[in-house]
Design a protein around this motif. Structure first.
Motif, PDB file in Angstrom:
ATOM      1  N   ASP A  47      -4.944 -59.591  17.303  1.00 60.55           N
ATOM      2  CA  ASP A  47      -6.152 -58.937  17.797  1.00 60.55           C
ATOM      3  C   ASP A  47      -5.827 -57.689  18.603  1.00 60.55           C
ATOM      4  O   ASP A  47      -6.514 -56.673  18.490  1.00 60.55           O
ATOM      5  CB  ASP A  47      -6.961 -59.895  18.673  1.00 60.55           C
ATOM      6  N   ARG A  48      -4.783 -57.734  19.415  1.00 64.65           N
ATOM      7  CA  ARG A  48      -4.388 -56.570  20.209  1.00 64.65           C
ATOM      8  C   ARG A  48      -3.985 -55.410  19.304  1.00 64.65           C
ATOM      9  O   ARG A  48      -4.353 -54.277  19.556  1.00 64.65           O
ATOM     10  CB  ARG A  48      -3.238 -56.921  21.157  1.00 64.65           C
ATOM     11  N   ARG A  49      -3.218 -55.729  18.275  1.00 66.44           N
ATOM     12  CA  ARG A  49      -2.805 -54.659  17.357  1.00 66.44           C
ATOM     13  C   ARG A  49      -4.006 -54.071  16.625  1.00 66.44           C
ATOM     14  O   ARG A  49      -4.087 -52.857  16.444  1.00 66.44           O
ATOM     15  CB  ARG A  49      -1.763 -55.173  16.368  1.00 66.44           C
ATOM     16  N   GLU A  50      -4.931 -54.926  16.224  1.00 61.81           N
ATOM     17  CA  GLU A  50      -6.152 -54.430  15.573  1.00 61.81           C
ATOM     18  C   GLU A  50      -6.930 -53.510  16.507  1.00 61.81           C
ATOM     19  O   GLU A  50      -7.392 -52.444  16.099  1.00 61.81           O
ATOM     20  CB  GLU A  50      -7.054 -55.594  15.155  1.00 61.81           C
ATOM     21  N   ASN A  51      -7.085 -53.935  17.750  1.00 60.71           N
ATOM     22  CA  ASN A  51      -7.814 -53.127  18.735  1.00 60.71           C
ATOM     23  C   ASN A  51      -7.118 -51.802  18.999  1.00 60.71           C
ATOM     24  O   ASN A  51      -7.769 -50.755  19.109  1.00 60.71           O
ATOM     25  CB  ASN A  51      -7.992 -53.903  20.041  1.00 60.71           C
ATOM     26  N   LEU A  52      -5.797 -51.830  19.117  1.00 61.03           N
ATOM     27  CA  LEU A  52      -5.043 -50.599  19.365  1.00 61.03           C
ATOM     28  C   LEU A  52      -5.162 -49.633  18.186  1.00 61.03           C
ATOM     29  O   LEU A  52      -5.334 -48.425  18.381  1.00 61.03           O
ATOM     30  CB  LEU A  52      -3.577 -50.917  19.659  1.00 61.03           C
ATOM     31  N   LEU A  53      -5.066 -50.172  16.974  1.00 61.05           N
ATOM     32  CA  LEU A  53      -5.252 -49.312  15.792  1.00 61.05           C
ATOM     33  C   LEU A  53      -6.653 -48.718  15.773  1.00 61.05           C
ATOM     34  O   LEU A  53      -6.836 -47.543  15.448  1.00 61.05           O
ATOM     35  CB  LEU A  53      -5.023 -50.107  14.497  1.00 61.05           C
ATOM     36  N   PHE A  54      -7.635 -49.531  16.126  1.00 61.03           N
ATOM     37  CA  PHE A  54      -9.013 -49.040  16.146  1.00 61.03           C
ATOM     38  C   PHE A  54      -9.187 -47.946  17.200  1.00 61.03           C
ATOM     39  O   PHE A  54      -9.864 -46.943  16.956  1.00 61.03           O
ATOM     40  CB  PHE A  54      -9.996 -50.183  16.403  1.00 61.03           C
ATOM     41  N   ILE A  55      -8.599 -48.113  18.369  1.00 61.96           N
ATOM     42  CA  ILE A  55      -8.688 -47.095  19.425  1.00 61.96           C
ATOM     43  C   ILE A  55      -8.049 -45.790  18.957  1.00 61.96           C
ATOM     44  O   ILE A  55      -8.604 -44.706  19.169  1.00 61.96           O
ATOM     45  CB  ILE A  55      -8.042 -47.602  20.735  1.00 61.96           C
ATOM     46  N   ALA A  56      -6.891 -45.889  18.305  1.00 58.75           N
ATOM     47  CA  ALA A  56      -6.228 -44.687  17.776  1.00 58.75           C
ATOM     48  C   ALA A  56      -7.117 -44.008  16.735  1.00 58.75           C
ATOM     49  O   ALA A  56      -7.264 -42.778  16.732  1.00 58.75           O
ATOM     50  CB  ALA A  56      -4.876 -45.054  17.172  1.00 58.75           C
ATOM     51  N   TRP A  57      -7.702 -44.801  15.843  1.00 58.00           N
ATOM     52  CA  TRP A  57      -8.598 -44.245  14.822  1.00 58.00           C
ATOM     53  C   TRP A  57      -9.812 -43.581  15.474  1.00 58.00           C
ATOM     54  O   TRP A  57     -10.213 -42.479  15.091  1.00 58.00           O
ATOM     55  CB  TRP A  57      -9.035 -45.342  13.857  1.00 58.00           C
ATOM     56  N   ALA A  58     -10.401 -44.246  16.473  1.00 55.76           N
ATOM     57  CA  ALA A  58     -11.573 -43.690  17.159  1.00 55.76           C
ATOM     58  C   ALA A  58     -11.228 -42.367  17.837  1.00 55.76           C
ATOM     59  O   ALA A  58     -12.022 -41.419  17.800  1.00 55.76           O
ATOM     60  CB  ALA A  58     -12.110 -44.696  18.186  1.00 55.76           C
ATOM     61  N   ALA A  59     -10.042 -42.275  18.432  1.00 56.91           N
ATOM     62  CA  ALA A  59      -9.612 -41.020  19.064  1.00 56.91           C
ATOM     63  C   ALA A  59      -9.493 -39.913  18.018  1.00 56.91           C
ATOM     64  O   ALA A  59      -9.895 -38.767  18.261  1.00 56.91           O
ATOM     65  CB  ALA A  59      -8.285 -41.214  19.787  1.00 56.91           C
ATOM     66  N   SER A  60      -8.971 -40.260  16.839  1.00 55.00           N
ATOM     67  CA  SER A  60      -8.833 -39.245  15.785  1.00 55.00           C
ATOM     68  C   SER A  60     -10.192 -38.796  15.259  1.00 55.00           C
ATOM     69  O   SER A  60     -10.402 -37.615  14.972  1.00 55.00           O
ATOM     70  CB  SER A  60      -7.958 -39.755  14.643  1.00 55.00           C
ATOM     71  N   ILE A  61     -11.137 -39.725  15.153  1.00 54.04           N
ATOM     72  CA  ILE A  61     -12.490 -39.382  14.698  1.00 54.04           C
ATOM     73  C   ILE A  61     -13.182 -38.481  15.715  1.00 54.04           C
ATOM     74  O   ILE A  61     -13.816 -37.479  15.358  1.00 54.04           O
ATOM     75  CB  ILE A  61     -13.328 -40.661  14.437  1.00 54.04           C
ATOM     76  N   LEU A  62     -13.060 -38.820  16.994  1.00 50.21           N
ATOM     77  CA  LEU A  62     -13.647 -37.975  18.049  1.00 50.21           C
ATOM     78  C   LEU A  62     -13.033 -36.577  18.035  1.00 50.21           C
ATOM     79  O   LEU A  62     -13.744 -35.576  18.185  1.00 50.21           O
ATOM     80  CB  LEU A  62     -13.459 -38.619  19.423  1.00 50.21           C
ATOM     81  N   ALA A  63     -11.722 -36.499  17.857  1.00 47.77           N
ATOM     82  CA  ALA A  63     -11.060 -35.195  17.806  1.00 47.77           C
ATOM     83  C   ALA A  63     -11.511 -34.398  16.584  1.00 47.77           C
ATOM     84  O   ALA A  63     -11.765 -33.189  16.675  1.00 47.77           O
ATOM     85  CB  ALA A  63      -9.547 -35.372  17.789  1.00 47.77           C
TER      86      ALA A  63
END
Length: 146
Positions: free
Chosen positions: A7-23
Motif C-alpha cells: 500500500d505504501r508503494r502504491e501511495n508513493l507511486l500515486f503521489i509521484a504521478w499526481a505531482a507530474s500531472i500537476l506540473a
C-alpha cells in the motif's frame, strides 16, 4: 510481503504521478492560458516532465514498482536542469555569465511569488517530489526482494 508495504508503494507511486500531472497542467496553464512563451530551458524541463504523466500513470495502474529506478534517474536530470535555470534567474553572477538562449531569455521571470517562487522553482519542486517518491518505492521494492 505484508499488505501495508504494498500500500505504501502504491501511495508513493500515486503521489509521484499526481505531482507530474500537476506540473504538466501547470506548465500548460502558463503557456496556453496565460500566454507565457517558454524559454529553451523550460522546454528541456517539459521534455523530462511530460512523459512522467504517462509512465507513472501506467505504473500506478499496473502496480509496476520497477519503474522507480528510471523515474528516479530522470527526475534527477530534470531537477538538475531546474536548479541551473533557477540559478540563472536568481543569482546575478550566474545570470551575467549565462549563455543566450532563444527568443525568450532564460533569465526572465514571468512569475515571482513571495520573491522566490518562479516557474523553474515549481518544476524543481515537482522533480524533487517525484525523486523522493521514486527513491522510497525503489528502496521498499529492493527490501521486499531480499
Amino acid at each position: 510481503m505484508e499488505k501495508t508495504q504494498t500500500d505504501r508503494r502504491e501511495n508513493l507511486l500515486f503521489i509521484a504521478w499526481a505531482a507530474s500531472i500537476l506540473a504538466l497542467f501547470g506548465s500548460l496553464y502558463f503557456s496556453e492560458i496565460r500566454q507565457y512563451e517558454p524559454c529553451e530551458l523550460c522546454w528541456y524541463q517539459r521534455i523530462v516532465m511530460y512523459p512522467f504523466a504517462v509512465i507513472l500513470g501506467l505504473a500506478v495502474v499496473k502496480k509496476d514498482y520497477r519503474i522507480s529506478l528510471y523515474t528516479m534517474v530522470l527526475s534527477a536530470v530534470g531537477a538538475g536542469i531546474s536548479i541551473y535555470h533557477y540559478s540563472i534567474q536568481k543569482i546575478s553572477f550566474m545570470a551575467d555569465h549565462a549563455a543566450a538562449c532563444g527568443r525568450v531569455p532564460c533569465t526572465g521571470q514571468y512569475i515571482n511569488w513571495l520573491g522566490f517562487v518562479t516557474i523553474p522553482f515549481l518544476a524543481l519542486t515537482a522533480f524533487i517530489i517525484i525523486f523522493i517518491c521514486s527513491y522510497l518505492v525503489w528502496k521498499k521494492t529492493k527490501e521486499a526482494a531480499e
